[in-house]
Design an enzyme around this catalytic site. Sequence first.
Site, PDB file in Angstrom:
ATOM      1  N   ASP A  15       1.505   3.604   3.376  1.00  0.00           N
ATOM      2  CA  ASP A  15       1.423   5.082   3.758  1.00  0.00           C
ATOM      3  C   ASP A  15      -0.150   4.735   4.858  1.00  0.00           C
ATOM      4  O   ASP A  15      -1.355   4.858   3.638  1.00  0.00           O
ATOM      5  CB  ASP A  15       1.295   6.048   3.682  1.00  0.00           C
ATOM      6  CG  ASP A  15       0.693   7.342   4.427  1.00  0.00           C
ATOM      7  OD1 ASP A  15       0.488   7.159   5.472  1.00  0.00           O
ATOM      8  OD2 ASP A  15       1.396   8.486   3.730  1.00  0.00           O
ATOM      9  N   HIS A  58       6.755  17.496  -1.071  1.00  0.00           N
ATOM     10  CA  HIS A  58       5.339  17.715  -0.192  1.00  0.00           C
ATOM     11  C   HIS A  58       6.192  18.439   1.251  1.00  0.00           C
ATOM     12  O   HIS A  58       7.580  18.130   1.391  1.00  0.00           O
ATOM     13  CB  HIS A  58       4.951  16.854   0.504  1.00  0.00           C
ATOM     14  CG  HIS A  58       5.316  15.301   0.529  1.00  0.00           C
ATOM     15  ND1 HIS A  58       5.718  15.129   1.648  1.00  0.00           N
ATOM     16  CD2 HIS A  58       5.994  14.081   0.751  1.00  0.00           C
ATOM     17  CE1 HIS A  58       6.783  13.836   1.878  1.00  0.00           C
ATOM     18  NE2 HIS A  58       7.176  13.583   0.820  1.00  0.00           N
ATOM     19  N   GLU A  69       7.994  12.800   7.751  1.00  0.00           N
ATOM     20  CA  GLU A  69       8.133  12.262   6.639  1.00  0.00           C
ATOM     21  C   GLU A  69       8.759  12.572   5.571  1.00  0.00           C
ATOM     22  O   GLU A  69       7.397  12.802   5.006  1.00  0.00           O
ATOM     23  CB  GLU A  69       6.425  12.077   6.545  1.00  0.00           C
ATOM     24  CG  GLU A  69       5.811  13.405   6.903  1.00  0.00           C
ATOM     25  CD  GLU A  69       3.890  13.237   6.480  1.00  0.00           C
ATOM     26  OE1 GLU A  69       3.778  12.265   6.185  1.00  0.00           O
ATOM     27  OE2 GLU A  69       3.175  13.593   7.344  1.00  0.00           O
ATOM     28  N   TYR A 113      11.016  11.006  -4.030  1.00  0.00           N
ATOM     29  CA  TYR A 113      10.345  10.125  -5.105  1.00  0.00           C
ATOM     30  C   TYR A 113      10.960   9.804  -6.939  1.00  0.00           C
ATOM     31  O   TYR A 113      11.336  11.398  -7.412  1.00  0.00           O
ATOM     32  CB  TYR A 113       8.602  10.479  -5.605  1.00  0.00           C
ATOM     33  CG  TYR A 113       7.941  11.235  -4.671  1.00  0.00           C
ATOM     34  CD1 TYR A 113       8.302   9.658  -3.411  1.00  0.00           C
ATOM     35  CD2 TYR A 113       8.282  11.427  -3.197  1.00  0.00           C
ATOM     36  CE1 TYR A 113       7.351   9.391  -2.420  1.00  0.00           C
ATOM     37  CE2 TYR A 113       8.421  11.808  -1.922  1.00  0.00           C
ATOM     38  CZ  TYR A 113       7.366  10.353  -1.656  1.00  0.00           C
ATOM     39  OH  TYR A 113       7.227  10.826  -0.221  1.00  0.00           O
ATOM     40  N   ARG A 137       8.864   6.600   1.325  1.00  0.00           N
ATOM     41  CA  ARG A 137       8.833   7.833   2.443  1.00  0.00           C
ATOM     42  C   ARG A 137       8.449   6.882   3.790  1.00  0.00           C
ATOM     43  O   ARG A 137       8.109   6.083   3.623  1.00  0.00           O
ATOM     44  CB  ARG A 137       7.088   8.257   2.197  1.00  0.00           C
ATOM     45  CG  ARG A 137       6.884   9.243   3.262  1.00  0.00           C
ATOM     46  CD  ARG A 137       5.572  10.138   2.923  1.00  0.00           C
ATOM     47  NE  ARG A 137       3.923  10.047   2.334  1.00  0.00           N
ATOM     48  CZ  ARG A 137       4.337   9.012   1.429  1.00  0.00           C
ATOM     49  NH1 ARG A 137       4.100   9.384   0.032  1.00  0.00           N
ATOM     50  NH2 ARG A 137       2.669   8.295   1.514  1.00  0.00           N
ATOM     51  N   GLU A 174       7.621   7.920   8.037  1.00  0.00           N
ATOM     52  CA  GLU A 174       7.141   7.920   8.786  1.00  0.00           C
ATOM     53  C   GLU A 174       7.102   7.482   9.989  1.00  0.00           C
ATOM     54  O   GLU A 174       6.173   6.582  10.292  1.00  0.00           O
ATOM     55  CB  GLU A 174       5.500   8.532   7.536  1.00  0.00           C
ATOM     56  CG  GLU A 174       4.428   9.947   8.944  1.00  0.00           C
ATOM     57  CD  GLU A 174       3.178  10.105   7.779  1.00  0.00           C
ATOM     58  OE1 GLU A 174       3.366   9.202   7.076  1.00  0.00           O
ATOM     59  OE2 GLU A 174       2.825  10.650   8.153  1.00  0.00           O
TER      60      GLU A 174
END
Length: 433
Positions: free
Chosen positions: A263, A355, A384, A388, A397, A399
């Site tokens: 990221d 998230h 995004e 996990y 992830r 994004e």
Amino acid sequence: MRYSKINPQLFIENRKTFCKKLKPNSLAIFHSNDEMPKKGDQFFKFRQNPNFFYMSGIAQEKSVLVLFPDSPLPEYKEVLFLLKTNELIAIWEGHKFSKDEATEISGIKTVKWLDEMDMIMNQLMSYADSVYQNRYEYPKYSSDVESREKRLNRELKQKFPNHSYLRSAPLVYEQRLIKSPIEIELIRQACEITNKAFRRTLRFVKPGVKEYEIQAETDHEFTINRANGHAYEPIIASGENSCVLHYVENDKECVDGDLILFDFGAEYAEYAADMSRTIPVNGKFTYRQKAVYEAVLRTLNELTRQMTVGTTIAELDKTSKKLIEKELIGLGLFSEEEVKNQDSEKPLYQKYFMHGVNHHLGLDVHDVGDRLQPFKEGMVLTCEPGIYISEERIGIRLENDILITNEGPVNLMADIPIEADTIELLMYVNIEK
Ligand code: GLY
Ligand code: MN
Ligand code: MN
């Protein structure tokens, strides 16, 4: 300044739009950020106050902008105050902006040295009824460190207690939400530099490399492409750390068979890119890793498709939970039956997906903008989703940065490889060597 000169029309238009919103006979004041002390005689790398930059284009410390559209003195409708350089500063710190350079960057005709500010402000305040002061109004932000603007705003209020004081942040934030074509181009450049850095990592990664060595590859590519650096602390998270959402140590060795979650995003001309990708250390996804990868990619594609005018972050959050829940059932992590019987306060998906999936992007990585504001043309947001599964050492992830238009979402990272097959192909050349 590392980046190419920005068209000053951006800042001229920003000030014009802002000034139209002010109450009659009011003055607005914007301060640059402080230089933050590091140790000894050093400071951390300087980062400009985003609202100050948005209004001026000046990325230099100890600067002040005053806007007073109704000023009876025409030369003071806009005035920029800068630190007057001297021989000592020139020897130790190097170049600071001259008045002409500041005018060229900002389009502001009246540039004065800071040592004249008190006198000029006394005069301007005697004409003004109210004062707009800027403040960093990010709801999740709180800091024990007092900013330069907070300090100087307080001093102004003490000196002129009988003026009425107003907030400029809501006015500027409303503007910053919609990116102009010049800003979109700058974000595109940040994305393109991020693309180059990602492709560089694909040529570099193989079993045994260290996460910080991968980070060094991104640092190199960012720097040679005139980025200011990383727009935020980069995450290079292999193996079990791919499941740690804000892992930034980047100090492990990458192990054969593991994944690495990246990221990172370049900051170009103060504008951020924000990208996540996940790749296999040895260049080939396992069957299971690929299944999870495809689940995240499907979710990303579906959420992106829904990033249309009128939607909100809050709605997409709900959608993302439904989509991921379905994918998690498909991956065998729990059953439909278990979902039906789950505690609605503690839904099962939360173990694997914890998230949000969008935030605005611009001068700040987590740029101004609210969960409930309907999307409008010109907004730029990330998309995004992630899954996990720490017991399987699988954290994925993906994004992208998305521009909202009336014709539908535009992926500003469309050139950054994302299909699992493409990633494997691009890594194959290196791994086989
Ligand atoms: N890189 C920070 C984020 O994705 O929100
Ligand atoms: Mn993000
Ligand atoms: Mn990110």
